[in-house]
Design a protein around this motif. Structure first.
Motif, PDB file in Angstrom:
ATOM      1  N   LEU A  27       0.809  -1.209   0.000  1.00 32.01           N
ATOM      2  CA  LEU A  27       0.000   0.000   0.000  1.00 32.01           C
ATOM      3  C   LEU A  27       0.845   1.262   0.000  1.00 32.01           C
ATOM      4  N   PHE A  28       2.085   1.158   0.473  1.00 34.70           N
ATOM      5  CA  PHE A  28       2.888   2.349   0.699  1.00 34.70           C
ATOM      6  C   PHE A  28       3.798   2.640  -0.491  1.00 34.70           C
ATOM      7  N   PRO A  29       3.827   3.893  -0.953  1.00 34.16           N
ATOM      8  CA  PRO A  29       4.805   4.283  -1.977  1.00 34.16           C
ATOM      9  C   PRO A  29       6.230   4.067  -1.466  1.00 34.16           C
ATOM     10  N   THR A  30       7.168   3.943  -2.389  1.00 30.64           N
ATOM     11  CA  THR A  30       8.554   3.640  -2.005  1.00 30.64           C
ATOM     12  C   THR A  30       9.202   4.751  -1.195  1.00 30.64           C
ATOM     13  N   ALA A  39     -11.155   8.965  -8.603  1.00 35.22           N
ATOM     14  CA  ALA A  39     -10.681   8.500  -7.294  1.00 35.22           C
ATOM     15  C   ALA A  39      -9.747   7.331  -7.498  1.00 35.22           C
ATOM     16  N   SER A  40      -8.438   7.579  -7.406  1.00 30.20           N
ATOM     17  CA  SER A  40      -7.463   6.517  -7.625  1.00 30.20           C
ATOM     18  C   SER A  40      -7.485   5.530  -6.473  1.00 30.20           C
ATOM     19  N   LEU A  41      -7.379   4.264  -6.777  1.00 32.19           N
ATOM     20  CA  LEU A  41      -7.318   3.232  -5.748  1.00 32.19           C
ATOM     21  C   LEU A  41      -5.923   3.140  -5.196  1.00 32.19           C
ATOM     22  N   SER A  42      -5.791   2.789  -3.920  1.00 29.14           N
ATOM     23  CA  SER A  42      -4.483   2.692  -3.300  1.00 29.14           C
ATOM     24  C   SER A  42      -3.717   1.476  -3.785  1.00 29.14           C
ATOM     25  N   SER A  43      -4.413   0.439  -4.179  1.00 26.63           N
ATOM     26  CA  SER A  43      -3.746  -0.769  -4.652  1.00 26.63           C
ATOM     27  C   SER A  43      -4.518  -1.355  -5.823  1.00 26.63           C
ATOM     28  N   PRO A  44      -4.096  -1.091  -7.070  1.00 31.38           N
ATOM     29  CA  PRO A  44      -4.843  -1.568  -8.232  1.00 31.38           C
ATOM     30  C   PRO A  44      -4.993  -3.087  -8.228  1.00 31.38           C
ATOM     31  N   SER A  45      -6.139  -3.526  -8.689  1.00 30.82           N
ATOM     32  CA  SER A  45      -6.381  -4.958  -8.807  1.00 30.82           C
ATOM     33  C   SER A  45      -5.825  -5.454 -10.133  1.00 30.82           C
ATOM     34  N   VAL A  46      -5.245  -6.641 -10.136  1.00 32.83           N
ATOM     35  CA  VAL A  46      -4.671  -7.207 -11.352  1.00 32.83           C
ATOM     36  C   VAL A  46      -5.343  -8.547 -11.621  1.00 32.83           C
ATOM     37  N   PRO A  47      -6.531  -8.539 -12.250  1.00 34.13           N
ATOM     38  CA  PRO A  47      -7.217  -9.796 -12.526  1.00 34.13           C
ATOM     39  C   PRO A  47      -6.572 -10.543 -13.678  1.00 34.13           C
ATOM     40  N   VAL A  48      -7.106 -11.721 -13.949  1.00 34.05           N
ATOM     41  CA  VAL A  48      -6.580 -12.556 -15.018  1.00 34.05           C
ATOM     42  C   VAL A  48      -7.165 -12.112 -16.353  1.00 34.05           C
ATOM     43  N   LEU A  49      -6.298 -11.946 -17.364  1.00 39.11           N
ATOM     44  CA  LEU A  49      -6.781 -11.622 -18.697  1.00 39.11           C
ATOM     45  C   LEU A  49      -7.399 -12.858 -19.332  1.00 39.11           C
ATOM     46  N   LYS A  50      -8.646 -12.743 -19.761  1.00 40.59           N
ATOM     47  CA  LYS A  50      -9.339 -13.868 -20.369  1.00 40.59           C
ATOM     48  C   LYS A  50      -9.979 -13.417 -21.680  1.00 40.59           C
ATOM     49  N   GLN A  51      -9.921 -14.278 -22.685  1.00 43.70           N
ATOM     50  CA  GLN A  51     -10.582 -14.011 -23.948  1.00 43.70           C
ATOM     51  C   GLN A  51     -12.092 -14.163 -23.759  1.00 43.70           C
ATOM     52  N   GLU A  93       0.789   1.900  -5.075  1.00 43.09           N
ATOM     53  CA  GLU A  93       0.006   2.710  -6.000  1.00 43.09           C
ATOM     54  C   GLU A  93       0.594   2.698  -7.407  1.00 43.09           C
ATOM     55  N   TYR A  94       1.497   1.791  -7.679  1.00 43.28           N
ATOM     56  CA  TYR A  94       2.154   1.678  -8.977  1.00 43.28           C
ATOM     57  C   TYR A  94       2.868   2.983  -9.357  1.00 43.28           C
ATOM     58  N   PRO A  95       3.787   3.457  -8.519  1.00 41.05           N
ATOM     59  CA  PRO A  95       4.506   4.696  -8.856  1.00 41.05           C
ATOM     60  C   PRO A  95       5.462   4.477 -10.012  1.00 41.05           C
ATOM     61  N   SER A  96       5.699   5.541 -10.784  1.00 34.27           N
ATOM     62  CA  SER A  96       6.610   5.481 -11.923  1.00 34.27           C
ATOM     63  C   SER A  96       7.713   6.525 -11.742  1.00 34.27           C
ATOM     64  N   TYR A  97       8.884   6.213 -12.299  1.00 30.32           N
ATOM     65  CA  TYR A  97      10.042   7.089 -12.170  1.00 30.32           C
ATOM     66  C   TYR A  97      10.734   7.226 -13.526  1.00 30.32           C
ATOM     67  N   CYS A  98      11.151   8.441 -13.853  1.00 29.92           N
ATOM     68  CA  CYS A  98      11.931   8.635 -15.068  1.00 29.92           C
ATOM     69  C   CYS A  98      13.350   8.117 -14.846  1.00 29.92           C
ATOM     70  N   HIS A  99      14.161   8.097 -15.904  1.00 30.67           N
ATOM     71  CA  HIS A  99      15.481   7.465 -15.814  1.00 30.67           C
ATOM     72  C   HIS A  99      16.435   8.217 -14.896  1.00 30.67           C
ATOM     73  N   GLU A 100      16.136   9.479 -14.580  1.00 28.01           N
ATOM     74  CA  GLU A 100      17.020  10.261 -13.718  1.00 28.01           C
ATOM     75  C   GLU A 100      16.623  10.190 -12.245  1.00 28.01           C
ATOM     76  N   HIS A 101      15.476   9.636 -11.931  1.00 29.24           N
ATOM     77  CA  HIS A 101      15.012   9.597 -10.543  1.00 29.24           C
ATOM     78  C   HIS A 101      14.639   8.187 -10.106  1.00 29.24           C
ATOM     79  N   LEU A 102      15.401   7.211 -10.552  1.00 32.02           N
ATOM     80  CA  LEU A 102      15.118   5.831 -10.156  1.00 32.02           C
ATOM     81  C   LEU A 102      15.228   5.684  -8.645  1.00 32.02           C
TER      82      LEU A 102
END
Length: 501
Positions: free
Chosen positions: A131-134, A192-204, A328-337
């Motif tokens: 749940l916690f950002p890095t 309203a962003s969720l604190s922890s995105p759900s990752v269900p199974v991809l199904k056709q 929360e699935y944070p993202s970082y550019c190449h200069e702020h890893l």
């Protein structure tokens, strides 16, 4: 982490060594915990005595917490949720390798405590940490002294405060972050962003399918054409709508900073992402320019407080950016890893594909640090390297069974991989759900000279391979055994080898 194998203990007995003071611990009971809480005086900044205000969840006095409805610590039931992990020996094997989560009165997260009440203690620990950002992470290691511990806490507290209150960051250019925040607030107010995105199974399904072939179609999120690479960017998904078709890379959907996941159930929208929410997020990022390629519709934003760069997930993957598939699935550019890793040796090899590693950027190759074997004379951790794509492909195949290919540790390694940009799907392994996964075995002929079946390919479900080498497949009847685990082929039945079974 620099824990010597001979110091790691299996039983949590009180530790009396002098170096117990060189680990981050509660200033009330001297215990250690994966969750540590820093209580600074209301309105005051951290100072050199920050270590004196660090407590484990069991010693926090509710009366001493400043009244703030947004503060996570004031969430009813939260302190009780993170209690029970306190331990007395810094070298306690179960919790020693785990990062500390430093929680302050600035921490503003929404946590539904009821979702965690019935989980086993160790499983609940990792789900809570996700749940916690890095920005909350503090390495659990032996510091050089109390002064270094205080300095580390001060820096971490300042980063946490700037993360949740970017307008007070003294290093940010004047008004830059606040302007960015106001620019997005109107369009983002209904998301309203969720604190922890759900990752269900991809199904056709009839209305949701996965495109496997190369087609001259574009992703409706990043607008990039003909970028169909399942390993790098996730499956390319098509959603059939009433009047048109919505297409996107799955990881573009997951990594989009402003894309909310508010659907109930996997069948809602695209695996919980409602199409109206996705299209509404276009108002925020359609005019954002990717700093990598210069094109519009960059949905991913670097979360570093003094950055604010936007980029496409596709471009960021190639540039050396990273999205952490945890919390929360944070993202970082190449200069702020958020991590610093050593570069592999020029003649190093990937332990999965055995091809030579090509040092290019810190995320193209992923290292692992495994504890030495008990039989090893060395006490240093074993460093192994993997291509990011090799590790990602293994994660897609293994699902729940994803673990370290070297030491086979699962929980900590899975969390470590997610923080290094590896997406681990929450599903069974491919060999469990794909009926054709072992089709090469099913197509084998019985190797018996006098097969009891006229058609040697019949009764494939009765075929068994050698439990040592997998070769010389036979029908159970031809092998004259009832238990498949008893079959060893003639080539493996020598006097020395058979003793291993």
């Amino acid at each position: 982490m620099d824990f010597a194998e001979d110091l790691l203990v299996d039983q949590d007995e009180p530790y009396s060594g002098l170096d117990r003071f060189l680990f981050l611990s509660c200033r009330s009971c001297s215990c250690y915990s994966p969750f540590m809480i820093h209580l600074r005086p209301d309105g005051a900044l951290p100072d050199s005595t920050a270590i004196e205000r660090v407590f484990c969840p069991g010693c926090v006095q509710v009366d001493s917490i400043p009244v703030d409805s947004k503060c996570l610590i004031n969430t009813p039931g939260f302190l009780q949720l993170i209690r029970g992990y306190e331990y007395s020996n810094p070298f306690f094997r179960r919790y020693a390798p785990i990062y500390r989560i430093l929680i302050t009165i600035d921490t503003q997260l929404e946590v539904n405590c009821q979702h965690f009440e019935n989980l086993p203690l160790f499983e609940k620990l990792f789900k809570l940490q996700e749940l916690f950002p890095t920005v909350h992470l503090v390495q659990n290691r032996q510091f050089t002294g109390l002064s270094e511990i205080s300095q580390t806490i001060v820096k971490r507290c300042e980063k946490i405060r700037a993360f949740y209150n970017p307008e007070i960051n003294p290093e940010a250019s004047k008004g830059a972050l606040s302007r960015l925040k106001s620019e997005e607030s109107v369009a983002a107010s209904s998301i309203a962003s969720l604190s922890s995105p759900s990752v269900p199974v991809l199904k056709q399904t009839a209305r949701l399918r996965i495109v496997n072939s190369e087609k001259d179609v574009r992703c409706d999120i990043c607008l990039l054409v003909n970028e169909n690479n399942t390993i790098q960017f996730g499956p390319f998904v098509e959603k059939m709508l009433a009047k048109d078709t919505f297409r996107c890379h799955y990881l573009c959907l997951l990594s989009g900073t402003h894309i909310a996941q508010r659907g109930i159930g996997d069948d809602a929208g695209i695996l919980g992402f409602l199409i109206n929410d996705v299209k509404q997020s276009f108002q925020i990022f359609r005019n954002k320019v990717c700093y990598c390629c210069g094109q519009l519709s960059a949905p991913v934003r670097c979360v570093a407080p003094d950055c604010g760069r936007y980029f496409h997930y596709v471009c960021g993957y190639r540039k050396g950016c990273v999205t952490q598939f945890t919390g929360e699935y944070p993202s970082y550019c190449h200069e702020h890893l958020p991590f610093e890793e050593p570069q592999p040796e020029h003649d190093g090899e990937c332990w999965i594909c055995w091809d030579t590693l090509q040092p290019s950027n810190p995320v193209s190759c992923v290292p692992t640090f495994c504890e030495p074997d008990e039989s090893s004379s060395s006490r240093e951790k074993e460093v192994s390297w993997f291509h990011r794509e090799c590790l990602q492909k293994y994660a897609y195949e293994a699902g729940y069974y994803f673990k370290c290919p070297i030491c086979h540790e699962k929980q900590i390694f899975s969390q470590y991989a997610k923080m290094h940009g590896i997406f681990v799907p929450m599903r069974d392994a491919s060999w469990e759900i794909d009926r054709t996964y072992f089709k090469d075995l099913h197509g084998c002929k019985c190797s018996a000279e006098n097969c009891k079946y006229g058609d040697k390919k019949r009764c494939a479900d009765r075929m068994v391979g050698c439990k040592a080498c997998g070769g010389e497949t036979l029908h159970l009847e031809c092998a004259e055994i009832s238990d498949p685990n008893d079959y060893v082929c003639s080539k493996c039945m020598d006097a020395t080898f058979i003793k291993l079974f």
